[in-house]
Design an enzyme around this catalytic site. Structure first.
Site, short mmCIF file in Angstrom:
data_model
loop_
_atom_site.label_atom_id
_atom_site.label_comp_id
_atom_site.label_asym_id
_atom_site.label_seq_id
_atom_site.Cartn_x
_atom_site.Cartn_y
_atom_site.Cartn_z
N THR A 33 102.60 14.84 58.68
CA THR A 33 101.84 13.78 58.01
C THR A 33 101.22 12.97 59.13
OG1 THR A 33 103.49 13.71 56.23
CG2 THR A 33 102.00 11.81 56.44
N ARG A 91 99.14 24.72 50.14
CA ARG A 91 99.07 24.90 48.68
C ARG A 91 99.74 26.18 48.20
NH1 ARG A 91 98.07 19.76 47.59
NH2 ARG A 91 96.17 19.04 48.60
N LYS A 126 104.98 20.27 52.18
CA LYS A 126 104.51 18.96 52.62
C LYS A 126 105.22 18.49 53.88
CE LYS A 126 102.19 17.92 48.71
NZ LYS A 126 100.89 17.29 48.62
N GLU A 151 95.38 15.90 52.44
CA GLU A 151 95.31 14.94 51.34
C GLU A 151 94.91 13.60 51.94
OE1 GLU A 151 99.00 15.13 49.07
OE2 GLU A 151 98.12 16.75 47.86
N GLU A 172 94.85 9.92 51.97
CA GLU A 172 95.68 8.88 51.37
C GLU A 172 95.66 7.62 52.22
OE1 GLU A 172 99.55 10.06 50.01
OE2 GLU A 172 99.03 12.19 49.91
N HIS A 223 92.63 12.80 41.12
CA HIS A 223 93.31 13.90 41.80
C HIS A 223 94.29 14.59 40.85
CE1 HIS A 223 95.47 16.15 44.89
NE2 HIS A 223 96.60 15.60 44.50
N ASP A 239 98.26 13.69 54.36
CA ASP A 239 99.47 14.40 53.93
C ASP A 239 99.14 15.91 53.89
OD1 ASP A 239 101.97 14.93 52.76
OD2 ASP A 239 101.18 14.66 50.74
N GLU A 276 90.59 20.53 45.79
CA GLU A 276 89.71 19.99 44.74
C GLU A 276 88.24 20.28 45.06
OE1 GLU A 276 92.07 16.20 45.26
OE2 GLU A 276 91.06 15.82 43.36
N ASP A 328 106.06 9.91 49.29
CA ASP A 328 104.67 10.17 48.93
C ASP A 328 104.52 10.13 47.42
OD1 ASP A 328 102.01 10.66 49.69
OD2 ASP A 328 102.22 12.74 49.06
N GLN A 369 103.43 25.51 48.27
CA GLN A 369 103.71 24.55 47.21
C GLN A 369 103.73 25.22 45.84
OE1 GLN A 369 100.96 21.26 47.32
NE2 GLN A 369 101.90 20.17 45.62
#
Ligand code: MN
Length: 421
Positions: free
Chosen positions: A256, A236, A252, A198, A200, A132, A232, A362, A125, A239
């Protein structure tokens, strides 16, 4: 490019993700039968395994479609990819003389179960979306230091887990993990409270490379068989505690999700576009010899349980700072070999505006600005929310769609270490 008309009427409708120009590759099963390979056309899937068995598809060196994954076709190489598309296009084109032989091999999409379309060899990834990276960096380190010093020079990434790549529709269980808030002296082990998506695009590597031999950006572009939508999933809070200095790990690894159809690069050729202007010159090995990004419109929708979905973000793949070809080329600079079935995540695709942000972190600015959805507000994903990614390249009166990439987040286990006696 104009619409190629098919005798499958639903493929000619502007609403369809799957006109004849598209022909994406999937794996499906019908009732108790074993999964097989197919291509989507309008509201149907065409059983290619059956076509090859019956001699209606003849590919040099085949059979390739007698297995429930696309890796063997990918390994066969670009000439076979082109030949396959040409033969299927001829069978499905309006006025095709073979229609009577082909039609019995169409199954309604609503009647089949879709599976992972390929065996995922490895999953990497990247972090190549500048909007971002700026948004996340600003939240973590302040606007001055938002972009890491390497960012404008290297498509940075981490090696993820192929074992937890799942197909659209697979429920995703909220993970437990080790977290530590700024006000706590010691970490705790608990269900993630900041579970996120996420948005993607995933590049599917269709040709391998040799150990010890880097590939050029031009070679890398030709190695990419196609693309999928990719979510993904990211915890948070896990992380934030684990990611320094080696990057994300368990945050992560939960899952996925990819869309069930691989849209072949060949179907996207008319939608190529260049990466944005360079802010700092790239080293020569990363130069893009021609346009290698794609104009693909993207959206994210969130539906709380029992509520209609709300579109929470709209953006475009062309916002990426690095193309998949640049990422793939960089991936081999060390001499690292790439394999058929490697999956490369683009990095979260956000755009310049607030409504273009490809993650909840975000959109809610780290939870400080909750946003509205039908039936409530959100900062991060709540239990039983369903997240749907959609994408398509826009043609003249038609679209090259990816189908939906869907995942519902189900509640964390009460005790992940409980064992049945
Ligand atoms: Mn990611």
């Amino acid at each position: 490019m104009s619409l190629h008309l098919s005798w499958v009427d639903s493929a000619n409708l502007a609403r369809s993700d799957f006109p004849l120009n598209n022909l994406p590759c999937g794996v499906f099963s019908h009732g108790p039968e074993d999964p097989r390979c197919g291509m989507a056309i309008g509201d149907f899937v065409l059983d290619l395994t059956a076509l090859e068995e019956e001699g209606l598809l003849t590919l040099t060196g085949g059979p390739y479609l007698d297995v429930p994954f696309w890796n063997e076709v990918m390994e066969a190489g670009p000439d076979i990819w082109a030949d396959l598309r040409a033969q299927v296009t001829a069978h499905l084109a309006k006025g095709a003389p073979t229609r009577a032989a082909i039609e019995p091999h169409l199954l309604p999409l609503g009647a089949v179960t879709l599976h992972l379309p390929f065996l995922v060899s490895e999953y990497t990834d990247f972090y190549s979306g500048k909007h971002h990276a700026m948004n996340v960096g600003t939240m973590m380190r302040g606007a001055e230091n938002a972009l890491p010093p390497n960012w404008l020079h290297i498509p940075i990434g981490y090696n993820g887990r192929a074992s937890s790549v799942v197909v659209s529709g697979t429920p995703v269980r909220r993970p437990w993990g080790q977290v530590k808030g700024p006000d706590h002296a010691v970490p705790a082990f608990q269900p993630s409270r900041r579970f996120d998506i996420e948005l993607e695009l995933g590049a599917v590597v269709g040709q391998g490379s040799t150990l010890g031999r880097p590939v050029t950006v031009e070679e890398a572009d030709a190695m990419i068989f196609g693309f999928v939508l990719l979510n993904d999933w990211s915890a948070r809070d896990i992380q934030g505690w684990e990611y320094q200095p080696l990057g994300p790990f368990q945050a992560k690894a939960t899952a996925t999700t990819i869309s069930p159809w691989i849209v072949m690069t060949a179907a996207l050729e008319a939608h190529r576009t260049s990466t944005p202007e360079r802010e700092k010159p790239l080293l020569p090995y990363l130069h893009e010899p021609r346009p290698m990004l794609f104009d693909i419109e993207l959206e994210v929708a969130l539906a709380p349980m029992g509520q209609p979905e709300t579109v929470i973000a709209r953006t475009n793949y062309k916002e990426m700072y690095y193309s998949a070809a640049q990422q793939l080329a960089h991936h081999t600079t060390s001499g690292c070999a790439m394999n058929v079935g490697d999956l490369l995540g683009s990095g979260t695709i956000s755009g310049p505006q607030k409504g273009n942000r490809g993650s909840l972190m975000e959109l809610s600015w780290g939870g400080k600005e909750p946003f509205e959805v039908a039936g409530g507000t959100r900062s991060f994903i709540e239990d039983n929310d369903t997240l749907t990614l959609r994408g398509y390249a826009r043609g003249d009166g038609f679209k090259i769609g990816f189908g939906a990439c869907v995942g519902q987040v189900i509640p964390a286990l009460a005790d992940p270490y409980a064992r049945k006696k």
